[in-house]
Design a protein around this motif. Structure first.
Motif, PDB file in Angstrom:
ATOM      1  N   GLN A 200     -42.249  -7.254 -71.006  1.00  0.00           N
ATOM      2  CA  GLN A 200     -41.182  -7.026 -71.510  1.00  0.00           C
ATOM      3  C   GLN A 200     -41.124  -6.891 -73.090  1.00  0.00           C
ATOM      4  OE1 GLN A 200     -38.932  -9.809 -68.430  1.00  0.00           O
ATOM      5  NE2 GLN A 200     -37.105  -8.470 -68.902  1.00  0.00           N
ATOM      6  N   ARG A 201     -42.103  -6.585 -73.456  1.00  0.00           N
ATOM      7  CA  ARG A 201     -41.731  -6.724 -74.911  1.00  0.00           C
ATOM      8  C   ARG A 201     -40.999  -6.003 -76.378  1.00  0.00           C
ATOM      9  NH1 ARG A 201     -47.244  -4.821 -73.473  1.00  0.00           N
ATOM     10  NH2 ARG A 201     -47.993  -3.536 -74.152  1.00  0.00           N
ATOM     11  N   SER A 202     -41.191  -5.110 -75.348  1.00  0.00           N
ATOM     12  CA  SER A 202     -39.997  -4.037 -76.724  1.00  0.00           C
ATOM     13  C   SER A 202     -38.584  -4.605 -76.369  1.00  0.00           C
ATOM     14  CB  SER A 202     -40.090  -2.568 -76.076  1.00  0.00           C
ATOM     15  OG  SER A 202     -39.517  -2.983 -74.034  1.00  0.00           O
ATOM     16  N   GLU A 203     -38.313  -5.310 -75.189  1.00  0.00           N
ATOM     17  CA  GLU A 203     -37.032  -6.282 -75.642  1.00  0.00           C
ATOM     18  C   GLU A 203     -37.385  -7.657 -75.822  1.00  0.00           C
ATOM     19  OE1 GLU A 203     -34.599  -6.002 -71.108  1.00  0.00           O
ATOM     20  OE2 GLU A 203     -36.617  -6.179 -70.805  1.00  0.00           O
ATOM     21  N   THR A 204     -38.283  -8.303 -75.444  1.00  0.00           N
ATOM     22  CA  THR A 204     -38.704 -10.195 -76.084  1.00  0.00           C
ATOM     23  C   THR A 204     -38.915  -9.899 -77.676  1.00  0.00           C
ATOM     24  OG1 THR A 204     -40.411  -9.248 -75.011  1.00  0.00           O
ATOM     25  CG2 THR A 204     -38.604 -10.610 -73.348  1.00  0.00           C
ATOM     26  N   VAL A 205     -40.170  -9.559 -77.483  1.00  0.00           N
ATOM     27  CA  VAL A 205     -41.090  -9.268 -78.649  1.00  0.00           C
ATOM     28  C   VAL A 205     -40.409  -8.860 -79.994  1.00  0.00           C
ATOM     29  CG1 VAL A 205     -43.996  -9.718 -79.749  1.00  0.00           C
ATOM     30  CG2 VAL A 205     -42.477 -10.531 -77.571  1.00  0.00           C
ATOM     31  N   ALA A 206     -40.132  -7.918 -79.400  1.00  0.00           N
ATOM     32  CA  ALA A 206     -39.768  -6.843 -80.659  1.00  0.00           C
ATOM     33  C   ALA A 206     -38.719  -6.712 -81.404  1.00  0.00           C
ATOM     34  CB  ALA A 206     -39.529  -4.869 -80.516  1.00  0.00           C
ATOM     35  N   PRO A 207     -37.551  -7.778 -81.456  1.00  0.00           N
ATOM     36  CA  PRO A 207     -36.557  -7.595 -82.171  1.00  0.00           C
ATOM     37  C   PRO A 207     -36.454  -9.237 -82.425  1.00  0.00           C
ATOM     38  CG  PRO A 207     -36.037  -7.599 -79.865  1.00  0.00           C
ATOM     39  CD  PRO A 207     -37.287  -7.008 -79.456  1.00  0.00           C
ATOM     40  N   ASP A 272     -53.673  -6.110 -79.164  1.00  0.00           N
ATOM     41  CA  ASP A 272     -51.985  -5.550 -78.900  1.00  0.00           C
ATOM     42  C   ASP A 272     -51.383  -6.357 -80.041  1.00  0.00           C
ATOM     43  OD1 ASP A 272     -53.337  -3.609 -77.423  1.00  0.00           O
ATOM     44  OD2 ASP A 272     -52.529  -5.123 -75.782  1.00  0.00           O
ATOM     45  N   LEU A 273     -50.827  -6.982 -80.017  1.00  0.00           N
ATOM     46  CA  LEU A 273     -49.688  -7.905 -80.754  1.00  0.00           C
ATOM     47  C   LEU A 273     -50.229  -7.472 -82.615  1.00  0.00           C
ATOM     48  CD1 LEU A 273     -47.213  -9.773 -81.058  1.00  0.00           C
ATOM     49  CD2 LEU A 273     -49.124 -11.535 -81.109  1.00  0.00           C
ATOM     50  N   ASN A 274     -51.025  -7.521 -82.768  1.00  0.00           N
ATOM     51  CA  ASN A 274     -51.402  -7.350 -84.404  1.00  0.00           C
ATOM     52  C   ASN A 274     -50.905  -5.342 -84.255  1.00  0.00           C
ATOM     53  OD1 ASN A 274     -52.106  -7.957 -86.835  1.00  0.00           O
ATOM     54  ND2 ASN A 274     -53.826  -6.791 -86.284  1.00  0.00           N
ATOM     55  N   ASP A 275     -52.121  -4.669 -83.717  1.00  0.00           N
ATOM     56  CA  ASP A 275     -51.766  -2.874 -84.029  1.00  0.00           C
ATOM     57  C   ASP A 275     -49.946  -2.957 -83.257  1.00  0.00           C
ATOM     58  OD1 ASP A 275     -54.538  -2.936 -83.663  1.00  0.00           O
ATOM     59  OD2 ASP A 275     -54.953  -2.426 -81.482  1.00  0.00           O
ATOM     60  N   GLU A 276     -49.042  -3.314 -82.848  1.00  0.00           N
ATOM     61  CA  GLU A 276     -48.003  -3.586 -82.573  1.00  0.00           C
ATOM     62  C   GLU A 276     -46.858  -3.596 -83.189  1.00  0.00           C
ATOM     63  OE1 GLU A 276     -46.865  -3.150 -78.190  1.00  0.00           O
ATOM     64  OE2 GLU A 276     -48.437  -3.042 -77.650  1.00  0.00           O
TER      65      GLU A 276
END
Length: 479
Positions: A200-207, A272-276
């Motif tokens: 759910q990274r668009s909700e969780t990690v991104a902010p 992916d964490l680094n790419d994004e």
């Protein structure tokens, strides 16, 4: 790791505990039963050790009180129309889950206790309604206290909880942000919840990354450009109470703690964490600005987790981000934390070993694979191109020029230097290995270079003109 409860939440819970509830009237109105009231009074406003003993002696009774049983409603169901009672019960349950660990396990064993609480979590989008917030605290205590990794917890309850907590982390109220981030931390107790968190990274990690970028002194829109150019943080860090963007040190620490917990999944998500999110570059900048030893420790430990598990892909990026030189500078700092000193030594050794065996060509490959070009030494070095141009074109059946084409396709609205550098490299390739120009043209590189001659940025126009000159020169020389 124990953290004090957020001030905002502690204040809300304290106010609710002090409110008088007309319990007898609630019983007469059928809001709750005599048995329910008896159990509430037995543990309400008594000493912690007394409360613990009472609940442990009647675990089944307190389980039924809060989540019911077949044919028996829970107190939350019975009192659903009395907001004051629901709030009080949620605070009481939160207190009991904290002081009586066995209660969480007893409730979980009942089957699917989450179905009683999830509707309360979604009952209102009004941030002033305390019930969803109090419910999230109960759910987090229940799940974390029992270390529940059942399918019901991970697949059904956790996505809803993460979505709700995400709304808190995106709120402009620092108190709500603090609650959301700390409750995230409580939930990342195992691999299964961490994987769901990443899903759910668009909700969780991104902010959370946005908070870290603000702390580093860059906005979300131009984050990568500012970080690669080295201009980030010029107005940000101080040794006072906040970093850039007004991010408080306590919030920064808690966000870093969550990201550190997530980094234990680096073997599967690190690339992916680094790419994004350009996480290696961002963390290098935050490490440069870090004002406290406890934030430095989390930054170093997270970087170590990422680089150990993704050496081929992320070590080149770390070198480009100038992490090795930063770690050398940090050697002059006298850190008291032995774990921090050990992690920093391991990180230095990892990077030293990598840099010892890598050539300038390897550095160039690492920069291309990072997806973001900067004016590093190889780009302007004619000797480098004379020695390596053919190798670059032929490397892994053209993988590097394919990567260069991918980089050039992007508009780079916030960092036009990338396009200028790419044109520079194309020009060198055409001049050094002109017989390979057909391969480059098939990738669309000549067409893209010609398009860039119309760019508003003067440096891009100049470099694209120089690159096209290589093609024109070759054409004239062969006529």
């Amino acid at each position: 790791m124990f953290l004090d409860p957020p001030t905002y939440l502690a204040s809300l819970q304290g106010n609710i505990r002090q409110r008088p509830i007309p319990w007898e009237g609630a019983v007469r109105a059928g809001t709750l039963t005599e048995d329910q009231l008896a159990r509430i009074r037995a543990v309400d406003k008594v000493k912690r050790d007394v409360r613990k003993q009472i609940v442990e002696d009647d675990l089944d009774g307190y389980r039924i009180l809060f989540v019911g049983d077949p044919g028996t409603k829970s107190v939350l169901e019975s009192a659903s129309k009395r907001q004051d009672v629901v709030q009080y019960i949620l605070v009481l349950l939160g207190d009991l889950l904290e002081s009586v660990p066995a209660l969480a396990k007893a409730i979980i064993r009942a089957g699917d206790p989450y179905r009683y609480f999830l509707p309360l979590l979604a009952r209102s989008s009004n941030p002033d309604d305390p019930i969803p917030l109090l419910t999230s605290t109960v759910l987090v205590s229940l799940m974390a206290g029992s270390r529940d990794e059942s399918a019901t917890a991970i697949d059904t309850a956790l996505p809803v909880i993460f979505s709700y907590l995400s709304s808190l982390t995106k709120n402009s109220d620092a108190g709500l942000q603090d609650i959301g981030v700390q409750e995230y931390s409580s939930l990342l107790y195992g691999a299964a919840p961490r994987r769901q968190f990443w899903k759910q990274r668009s909700e969780t990690v991104a902010p959370l990354v946005e908070i870290l970028r603000a702390a580093a002194g860059v906005g979300n829109k131009d984050a990568s450009a500012s970080l690669w150019s080295g201009t980030a943080g010029s107005t940000g860090s101080s040794l006072g109470g906040s970093l850039g963007g007004g991010v408080g040190l306590q919030l920064l620490y808690r966000v870093l703690l969550v990201m550190w917990q997530l980094s234990f999944e680096s073997a599967s998500i690190g690339d992916d964490l680094n790419d994004e999110y350009d996480i290696v570059l961002l963390y290098t900048q935050l490490l440069r600005l870090s004002p406290k030893e406890k934030t430095t420790r989390l930054l170093v430990s997270t970087l170590l987790n990422l680089l150990i598990h993704n050496q081929n892909t992320l070590l080149p990026t770390a070198v480009l981000a100038r992490l090795p030189s930063l770690l050398q500078n940090l050697k002059t700092r006298q850190f008291a934390d032995p774990d921090l000193r050990e992690d920093m030594d391991r990180l230095r050794e990892l990077l030293d070993e990598y840099t010892k065996t890598k050539t300038t060509f390897d550095e160039y490959v690492g920069e291309l694979n990072s997806g973001h070009l900067r004016w590093s030494p190889p780009h302007r070095n004619a000797v480098f191109w004379a020695e390596n141009a053919r190798k670059i074109v032929e490397y892994e059946n053209g993988a590097l020029v394919q990567r260069l084409a991918e980089i050039m396709k992007k508009p780079w609205d916030n960092d036009k230097a990338v396009l200028a550098i790419a044109c520079n490299d194309i020009g060198y390739l055409v001049r050094e290995v002109p017989e390979k120009r057909g391969q480059l043209e098939r990738l669309g590189l000549k067409t893209r270079v010609m398009e860039l001659m119309g760019e508003a940025d003067e440096n891009v126009r100049w470099e694209s003109l120089r690159a096209l000159g290589g093609w024109l020169q070759y054409s004239f020389d062969t006529k």
